[in-house]
Every structure is written in structure tokens, then in C-alpha cells.
Write a protein that holds these residues in place. Structure first.
Motif, mmCIF file in Angstrom:
data_model
loop_
_atom_site.group_PDB
_atom_site.id
_atom_site.type_symbol
_atom_site.label_atom_id
_atom_site.label_comp_id
_atom_site.label_asym_id
_atom_site.label_seq_id
_atom_site.Cartn_x
_atom_site.Cartn_y
_atom_site.Cartn_z
ATOM 1 N N THR A 66 36.103 91.867 52.990
ATOM 2 C CA THR A 66 37.106 91.397 53.944
ATOM 3 C C THR A 66 37.942 90.286 53.312
ATOM 4 O OG1 THR A 66 35.577 89.763 54.895
ATOM 5 C CG2 THR A 66 35.625 91.961 55.893
ATOM 6 N N ASP A 67 39.192 90.177 53.787
ATOM 7 C CA ASP A 67 40.122 89.143 53.290
ATOM 8 C C ASP A 67 40.165 89.133 51.768
ATOM 9 O OD1 ASP A 67 40.634 88.381 55.924
ATOM 10 O OD2 ASP A 67 38.920 87.035 55.937
ATOM 11 N N PHE A 68 40.471 90.287 51.227
ATOM 12 C CA PHE A 68 40.490 90.475 49.772
ATOM 13 C C PHE A 68 41.849 90.089 49.195
ATOM 14 C CE2 PHE A 68 41.747 93.254 46.261
ATOM 15 C CZ PHE A 68 40.746 93.002 45.334
ATOM 16 N N ALA A 69 41.841 89.484 48.008
ATOM 17 C CA ALA A 69 43.076 89.167 47.290
ATOM 18 C C ALA A 69 42.843 89.262 45.791
ATOM 19 C CB ALA A 69 43.584 87.774 47.658
ATOM 20 N N MET A 70 43.803 89.862 45.081
ATOM 21 C CA MET A 70 43.756 89.934 43.616
ATOM 22 C C MET A 70 45.003 89.263 43.069
ATOM 23 S SD MET A 70 43.894 93.212 41.001
ATOM 24 C CE MET A 70 42.442 94.006 41.675
ATOM 25 N N SER A 71 44.816 88.392 42.100
ATOM 26 C CA SER A 71 45.936 87.638 41.544
ATOM 27 C C SER A 71 46.860 88.532 40.724
ATOM 28 C CB SER A 71 45.430 86.479 40.688
ATOM 29 O OG SER A 71 44.819 86.981 39.512
ATOM 30 N N GLU A 72 48.043 88.039 40.480
ATOM 31 C CA GLU A 72 49.035 88.743 39.677
ATOM 32 C C GLU A 72 48.922 88.309 38.216
ATOM 33 O OE1 GLU A 72 50.822 91.140 38.645
ATOM 34 O OE2 GLU A 72 52.159 91.183 40.374
ATOM 35 N N ASP A 73 49.362 89.171 37.315
ATOM 36 C CA ASP A 73 49.524 88.792 35.915
ATOM 37 C C ASP A 73 50.637 87.743 35.877
ATOM 38 O OD1 ASP A 73 50.314 88.573 33.246
ATOM 39 O OD2 ASP A 73 49.896 90.685 32.813
ATOM 40 N N PRO A 74 50.368 86.518 35.394
ATOM 41 C CA PRO A 74 51.384 85.455 35.407
ATOM 42 C C PRO A 74 52.637 85.807 34.625
ATOM 43 C CG PRO A 74 49.475 84.819 34.079
ATOM 44 C CD PRO A 74 49.088 86.057 34.823
ATOM 45 N N ALA A 75 52.564 86.816 33.770
ATOM 46 C CA ALA A 75 53.763 87.230 33.038
ATOM 47 C C ALA A 75 54.765 87.917 33.966
ATOM 48 C CB ALA A 75 53.385 88.179 31.902
ATOM 49 N N TYR A 76 54.308 88.347 35.155
ATOM 50 C CA TYR A 76 55.178 89.054 36.099
ATOM 51 C C TYR A 76 55.592 88.183 37.282
ATOM 52 C CZ TYR A 76 54.182 93.448 33.681
ATOM 53 O OH TYR A 76 54.093 94.450 32.736
ATOM 54 N N ALA A 77 54.643 87.448 37.877
ATOM 55 C CA ALA A 77 54.966 86.631 39.059
ATOM 56 C C ALA A 77 53.803 85.695 39.361
ATOM 57 C CB ALA A 77 55.262 87.529 40.266
ATOM 58 N N PRO A 78 54.062 84.609 40.109
ATOM 59 C CA PRO A 78 52.973 83.683 40.459
ATOM 60 C C PRO A 78 52.197 84.116 41.707
ATOM 61 C CG PRO A 78 55.085 82.797 41.175
ATOM 62 C CD PRO A 78 55.394 84.073 40.444
ATOM 63 N N GLU A 79 52.750 85.008 42.550
ATOM 64 C CA GLU A 79 52.084 85.419 43.779
ATOM 65 C C GLU A 79 50.980 86.435 43.507
ATOM 66 O OE1 GLU A 79 55.312 85.703 43.233
ATOM 67 O OE2 GLU A 79 56.377 84.388 44.638
ATOM 68 N N ASP A 80 50.180 86.717 44.533
ATOM 69 C CA ASP A 80 49.114 87.714 44.409
ATOM 70 C C ASP A 80 49.704 89.104 44.200
ATOM 71 O OD1 ASP A 80 47.016 85.929 44.729
ATOM 72 O OD2 ASP A 80 47.005 86.119 46.910
ATOM 73 N N PHE A 81 48.969 89.934 43.441
ATOM 74 C CA PHE A 81 49.361 91.335 43.265
ATOM 75 C C PHE A 81 49.084 92.124 44.543
ATOM 76 C CE2 PHE A 81 47.525 95.572 42.033
ATOM 77 C CZ PHE A 81 48.751 96.226 41.934
ATOM 78 N N VAL A 82 47.931 91.878 45.160
ATOM 79 C CA VAL A 82 47.585 92.564 46.402
ATOM 80 C C VAL A 82 46.730 91.657 47.276
ATOM 81 C CG1 VAL A 82 45.563 93.647 45.314
ATOM 82 C CG2 VAL A 82 46.485 94.615 47.413
ATOM 83 N N ARG A 83 46.994 91.688 48.570
ATOM 84 C CA ARG A 83 46.151 91.047 49.586
ATOM 85 C C ARG A 83 45.870 92.090 50.653
ATOM 86 N NH1 ARG A 83 48.931 87.946 52.466
ATOM 87 N NH2 ARG A 83 50.973 88.059 51.466
ATOM 88 N N ALA A 84 44.666 92.083 51.215
ATOM 89 C CA ALA A 84 44.314 93.082 52.220
ATOM 90 C C ALA A 84 43.325 92.507 53.225
ATOM 91 C CB ALA A 84 43.708 94.317 51.559
ATOM 92 N N ARG A 85 43.467 92.948 54.477
ATOM 93 C CA ARG A 85 42.519 92.546 55.507
ATOM 94 C C ARG A 85 41.128 93.075 55.178
ATOM 95 N NH1 ARG A 85 43.217 91.559 60.986
ATOM 96 N NH2 ARG A 85 45.171 90.596 60.303
ATOM 97 N N GLY A 86 41.094 94.291 54.611
ATOM 98 C CA GLY A 86 39.810 94.865 54.225
ATOM 99 C C GLY A 86 39.961 95.807 53.045
#
Length: 392
Positions: A66-86
Motif C-alpha cells: 500500500t502507498d507505494f512509490a518508486m523514485s525517478e532516475d535523476p537524469a530525467y526528473a526529480p519527481e517520482d516515476f510512479v506512485r500508487a494507492r496499491g
């Protein structure tokens, strides 16, 4: 009767054992949550944040986060690559016995995903697990034959990817595209980058409800980074698409049209069949644009509210549209056509046209050049049109 009682007892006992086992597994996961996440981060090469983690047997052996998040490659952007409720990941059972991990199902609930393509044509998801793959490749280089040029090894295979009620943003830093899809329901079956896979997509494109439905097959994705060469085969329906907002989000779409041609307002696409690639695509379907506006320089202006329906069996290749069979309903006119249309900076026509008997009322608003002649009555066309369009 006795056999039923014994069978029922065995079923109940098995269920109790499975329940106790699940409790033990969940307790084990809870104690080792940080360790498991760190191992996942090492494998993916990305930072991961998770609320709760628990085992699941729904859909096979797996875990639910639950409340999953995967970071982004900093070479592309500072925000998360994906966030999901589940997030739920189910694994195939038999490969586990060989100490191999193969994903059976990947299910995302209410995710927010950012897909980015840089100026070199590389996607942000291409670096996931890159270091691990490179190390494995170096260790096994002498033991395996290199794949043929232009092909990649089957490093990614998932039986089912299921995304529900997600938001997807696609950014292309090469052509300036910034496209957003809302309420995304997506199913990818037998996802393998080296073979065609099935796709079902429903999404809201610049509207409050889902107005895009797509189904078919895509791939293989071995295109050397050129997405325009990826094979496509499917069907598309689009209801009330706002081209004004779409053009602003996708400059490449606007640039693909003639400089004098402008489309705005809402258009619909019905039962559109397609096969080929974006550079060589066979099409068969209908476009309805009564509530849309179409303008070509100062010579033609179809305002919103004027009836417009175009159906065709055609092929697009080399910046040219070859029409095998086409029909057009515009204002009072209905005509059939066949031939070729050259697009781009120097558009040209080579068409045969045959129409019904149509009233001339109101055509001076669509073709301003005939306004001074004050034409009345009816018209009927039967002609071959060849030559460049616009100024020479």
C-alpha cells in the motif's frame, strides 16, 4: 456420505493450515520489511517507499503493498516515476522451485505514472535495474551467444499488467509533447518486449469521463529507440476529443499538418481499424467532426456546427495518404473519392470525385471566394483533381 465428510474435513484443515501459514509469512515480512525493500532497491536501482507489505494468495503467490512509490532516475526528473494507492505482484510458482523469479501479475490501483523520453530517444523506465542487468551480462558474456544486431534478450516478461483508475503523463523532450491521460484503465497481457502483446486501454483525454478506447496488439518493441517503427494492430474509438487542447499538448501532431491547415474543437473517431507503424499505417474507419472547426488558409473554413463526416479505407506512408475508398459528407454535399493526398509543407491532390446533387445555400461561408458570385440552386461534381494546394 462418509467420503463427503472426510473431504470436507480435509478442506477445512487445509484452509486452516494456509491461514496460519499466511499469518506466519506476514509476520516474517513485517520483521524484515526494511531488508526486503533495500533488496528491491538494489535490484531496481531506484528508491522505494511503502506503507504496508503483506503476502497474498489471490491470483497466485505474491505480495501486496500500500502507498507505494518508486523514485525517478535523476537524469530525467526529480519527481517520482510512479506512485500508487496499491501495488500487487504475483509470481509464477514453478520458476520459484528453480530459484528463478518470474512475474505473473502486476496490478496497480490508482497510480500516477510519468513516462519521459529524452532528446536522445531513451525512456526513463529503460534504466530500471540497469546496473544489475549490466553485471549479469558481463558475467555471462563468455557463456552465451550474443543476440543478433537490433534484438534484445527477453529480460522482461509479465503475464498480466493491470492498471485501474490511474493518471499517466507522457513527456517527450525531443518534440515538446506533454500529454496527460486521466482515469486510465489498462491491461497488458503476455507483456514481452520481444514479441507482440495484447493491449486494452480506456482513458479520459482532456475530458471528465473516459472518451478513448483502444484494443489490439503492440510490438515487438525492438525499434532501436524509434517508437514510430513499433508494429501496431488494433481498433480505436474516440468520443468528443478536444483537438485544441491536444495540439497544445502534442506539438508534433500540429507540425505534421500543413502550415495553412488548422483543426480545432471536438472530433470523434468511430470503429477505426489500424495496422502497421506510425510511418506506414493502414486505416479503415470514420471521423465525425460536426462540432469541430477546419480551416485551410483563407480559402476554406468549416465552422463548428456545420455537418462533417469522413469515412475512408486508406494507407498513410511517406507523408502521403492513399485513399482506396472514401466518402465525405460536408454541409449539403455527399461525395465519394479515391486517390492520393500529399501532406506536409507542399500539399498536393490527385483525387477522383463524384457527388450527389447538393444545394448551394451556405457554401459562401465555407468557401469565401464564391461569396461575390451569389450562387443559387444545386451543384453536382464529377471530376479529377490534380496539383498543388495553396500558394506556389
Amino acid at each position: 456420505m462418509r467420503k463427503w465428510i472426510i473431504g470436507g474435513a480435509i478442506l477445512i484443515a487445509t484452509s486452516i493450515v494456509a491461514f496460519v501459514a499466511m499469518l506466519n509469512i506476514n509476520a516474517l515480512i513485517a520483521r524484515n520489511k526494511d531488508y526486503l525493500i533495500s533488496r528491491a532497491e538494489q535490484a531496481l536501482g531506484r528508491k522505494i517507499k511503502v506503507g504496508a507489505v503483506e503476502a497474498t494468495l489471490l491470483g497466485g503467490i505474491g505480495v501486496r503493498l500500500t502507498d507505494f512509490a518508486m523514485s525517478e532516475d535523476p537524469a530525467y526528473a526529480p519527481e517520482d516515476f510512479v506512485r500508487a494507492r496499491g501495488l500487487q505482484v504475483n509470481l509464477k510458482f514453478w520458476p520459484l522451485l528453480r530459484k528463478e523469479v518470474e512475474v505473473k501479475r502486476l496490478i496497480l490501483h490508482q497510480p500516477v505514472i510519468r513516462v519521459i523520453r529524452n532528446k536522445a530517444g531513451n525512456f526513463n523506465f529503460s534504466t530500471i535495474g540497469k546496473e544489475v542487468k549490466e553485471k549479469k551480462g558481463e558475467a555471462a558474456q563468455e557463456k552465451r551467444q550474443r543476440p543478433p544486431k537490433g534484438e534484445s534478450s527477453p529480460a522482461f516478461l509479465v503475464s498480466l499488467v493491470d492498471i485501474s483508475r490511474g493518471d499517466l503523463r507522457y513527456i517527450d523532450r525531443g518534440d515538446g509533447t506533454d500529454l496527460q491521460l486521466r482515469q486510465v484503465d489498462l491491461k497488458l497481457e503476455d507483456l514481452d518486449f520481444n514479441r507482440p502483446f495484447s493491449v486494452k486501454l480506456a482513458a479520459a483525454v482532456y475530458t471528465d469521463k473516459q472518451n478513448l478506447n483502444l484494443s489490439g496488439k503492440i510490438g515487438p518493441l525492438r525499434s532501436g529507440g524509434d517508437w514510430t517503427q513499433i508494429p501496431l494492430d488494433g481498433e480505436l474509438d474516440v468520443d468528443a476529443l478536444d483537438l485544441t487542447r491536444l495540439k497544445a499538448a502534442a506539438p508534433k501532431l500540429r507540425n505534421a499538418l500543413s502550415r495553412d491547415l488548422d483543426l480545432s474543437g471536438t472530433f470523434r473517431a468511430k470503429n477505426v481499424r489500424f495496422k502497421g507503424t506510425f510511418k506506414d499505417l493502414a486505416l479503415n474507419g470514420e471521423i465525425e467532426g460536426t462540432q469541430g472547426a477546419l480551416r485551410y488558409g483563407k480559402t476554406f473554413h468549416k465552422a463548428a456546427g456545420v455537418p462533417l463526416t469522413l469515412s475512408a479505407e486508406a494507407r498513410y506512408a511517406g507523408n502521403k495518404v492513399a485513399i482506396r475508398k472514401g466518402s465525405l459528407k460536408l454541409h449539403t454535399l455527399e461525395l465519394a473519392s479515391a486517390g492520393e493526398i500529399q501532406l506536409g509543407e507542399n500539399p498536393a491532390l490527385n483525387l477522383s470525385i463524384e457527388s450527389n446533387s447538393a444545394s448551394l445555400d451556405g457554401w459562401e461561408k465555407i468557401v469565401p471566394a464564391i461569396a461575390r458570385y451569389q450562387l443559387r440552386g444545386t451543384m453536382q461534381l464529377r471530376a479529377t483533381v490534380r496539383g498543388a494546394v495553396g500558394k506556389r
